[in-house]
Write a protein that holds these residues in place. Sequence first.
Motif, mmCIF file in Angstrom:
data_model
loop_
_atom_site.group_PDB
_atom_site.id
_atom_site.type_symbol
_atom_site.label_atom_id
_atom_site.label_comp_id
_atom_site.label_asym_id
_atom_site.label_seq_id
_atom_site.Cartn_x
_atom_site.Cartn_y
_atom_site.Cartn_z
ATOM 1 N N VAL A 1 0.962 -0.801 0.347
ATOM 2 C CA VAL A 1 -0.092 -0.347 -0.105
ATOM 3 C C VAL A 1 1.230 1.215 0.206
ATOM 4 C CG1 VAL A 1 -2.075 1.317 1.334
ATOM 5 C CG2 VAL A 1 -1.634 -1.230 1.470
ATOM 6 N N ALA A 2 1.680 1.019 0.895
ATOM 7 C CA ALA A 2 3.019 2.626 1.366
ATOM 8 C C ALA A 2 3.316 2.698 -0.334
ATOM 9 C CB ALA A 2 3.643 2.575 1.836
ATOM 10 N N TRP A 3 3.418 1.257 -1.081
ATOM 11 C CA TRP A 3 4.193 1.748 -1.943
ATOM 12 C C TRP A 3 4.001 2.127 -2.908
ATOM 13 C CZ3 TRP A 3 6.752 -4.028 -1.869
ATOM 14 C CH2 TRP A 3 7.875 -3.874 -0.874
ATOM 15 N N SER A 4 2.519 1.607 -3.398
ATOM 16 C CA SER A 4 1.172 1.955 -4.165
ATOM 17 C C SER A 4 0.935 3.723 -4.120
ATOM 18 C CB SER A 4 0.576 1.000 -4.227
ATOM 19 O OG SER A 4 -0.583 0.763 -3.100
ATOM 20 N N ILE A 5 1.476 4.355 -2.846
ATOM 21 C CA ILE A 5 0.854 5.283 -2.893
ATOM 22 C C ILE A 5 1.591 6.576 -3.193
ATOM 23 C CG2 ILE A 5 -1.008 5.071 -1.473
ATOM 24 C CD1 ILE A 5 0.065 6.125 0.268
ATOM 25 N N LYS A 6 3.318 5.985 -3.332
ATOM 26 C CA LYS A 6 4.724 6.693 -3.526
ATOM 27 C C LYS A 6 3.861 7.866 -4.083
ATOM 28 C CE LYS A 6 7.658 4.758 -1.580
ATOM 29 N NZ LYS A 6 8.488 5.756 -0.090
ATOM 30 N N GLY A 7 4.205 9.187 -3.605
ATOM 31 C CA GLY A 7 4.549 10.935 -4.514
ATOM 32 C C GLY A 7 2.773 11.549 -4.427
ATOM 33 N N CYS A 8 2.473 10.824 -3.868
ATOM 34 C CA CYS A 8 0.563 11.036 -3.851
ATOM 35 C C CYS A 8 0.337 12.863 -2.788
ATOM 36 C CB CYS A 8 -0.154 10.377 -2.721
ATOM 37 S SG CYS A 8 -1.724 10.378 -2.481
ATOM 38 N N ASN A 9 -0.653 13.488 -3.369
ATOM 39 C CA ASN A 9 -0.240 14.752 -2.483
ATOM 40 C C ASN A 9 -1.295 14.253 -0.979
ATOM 41 O OD1 ASN A 9 0.529 16.502 -4.394
ATOM 42 N ND2 ASN A 9 -1.516 16.278 -4.962
ATOM 43 N N GLY A 10 0.219 15.126 -0.194
ATOM 44 C CA GLY A 10 -0.755 14.527 0.870
ATOM 45 C C GLY A 10 -0.296 13.607 1.392
ATOM 46 N N ALA A 11 0.572 13.339 1.463
ATOM 47 C CA ALA A 11 1.608 11.278 1.179
ATOM 48 C C ALA A 11 1.456 11.060 2.684
ATOM 49 C CB ALA A 11 2.878 11.227 0.240
ATOM 50 N N ALA A 12 2.694 12.245 3.743
ATOM 51 C CA ALA A 12 2.472 11.757 4.678
ATOM 52 C C ALA A 12 1.937 11.173 6.152
ATOM 53 C CB ALA A 12 3.242 13.196 5.636
#
Length: 346
Positions: free
Chosen positions: A293-304
């Motif tokens: 899940v963490a890898w798939s959302i890399k680069g997402c806005n508000g990722a933190a």
Amino acid sequence: MALAAPVRPALRVGSLELSSPVLIAPMVGITDAPCRELAVELGAGLVCTEMVASEAVVRSQEASLQLLDFPAGVAPAGAQLVGCDPAVMAAAAQVCVERGAVTVDVNLGCPVKKVVGRGSGAALARDVRATAAVLRAMVDAVDVPVTAKMRLGWDAQTINAPELARALADVGVTAITVHGRTRCQGYAGEADWLEIARVKDAVDIPVIGSGDVEDLRLIERRIRSGVVDGVVIARGMLGNFWLVRQASHLLATGELLDDLDFAARIALCRRHLGMLVAYHGPQRALRIGRKYVAWSIKGCNGAARLRAMVQDLDSLDMLDTIFERAVVAGLGPQGWYRPVFTSGEG
Ligand SMILES: Cc1cc2nc3c(=O)[nH]c(=O)nc-3n(C[C@H](O)[C@H](O)[C@H](O)COP(=O)(O)O)c2cc1C
């Protein structure tokens, strides 16, 4: 005038005719049954378990036997063993085959201290005769193809992959995968494909290349020009299983499929999580699945903020919430990027 579709490059491993020269690499903590199922669905020609300790297999240690699970109805898979005692490796290979493995591979590249300290993995590969004795015992013990996966050598001064490959071909090994780094390089720096090509020149059995297998046109060129007979995708598919489809499709048709957009990438990850749940049950699946899940959302806005949620992920509802929020937030200016992963066991 329509261009003729390129001829599909054949890859034969012993008696097995593979549907694609694009395979996925054995990876500890990654290549469980659901991962392998997904990879085959996406077009991988052959898949393999992560490395499994041969001593643990012959002692019937439950956790190791669980790794050698080949569920019915799921595409055929190979098993990978690690160890250095010919009799133990031969007995463990028989267990793999009894449990359903269609090939047995030997890990000759693992760099981690726990493994090389016992004379296995990359340490075994330093001794060509001892390695050949292990592989010979395994070839004699089972009827399925026995293969090996090696690095270039221990360090830049002791590159022995061509010599080792020749010795293994002589004892009946049917294919060799070469990771184009030395043991001392670990996972750093670029893989050396010129050295991989030297192994290909040294033997008549198929040679499969490993190392930075991510660039689709390079994958195609290296296979079509005969630098290697096939490739294994490893870190390149983490967070991006679609790479397996793109590479196998390109080799089969000459056509380059687009990258997935962010929502489709997330949908594919959700499907993988669903397969993990079906296989491992929800609790274990969510624990295993957090990294995907963490890898798939890399680069997402508000990722933190989303990453913090991923750490606490403990229900399927929460999983869907994370994914919904990620899709709504969309990708930031950098776009999706592959997770940096500079350690591993192989
Ligand atoms: C997390 C992780 C686990 C790995 N586990 C294994 C393993 O069990 N057996 C093996 O032969 N190689 C293993 N490897 C090595 C990969 O199969 C592959 O050869 C290596 O990552 C180089 O390819 P890449 O640069 O495309 O990632 C592992 C690599 C990683 C990153």
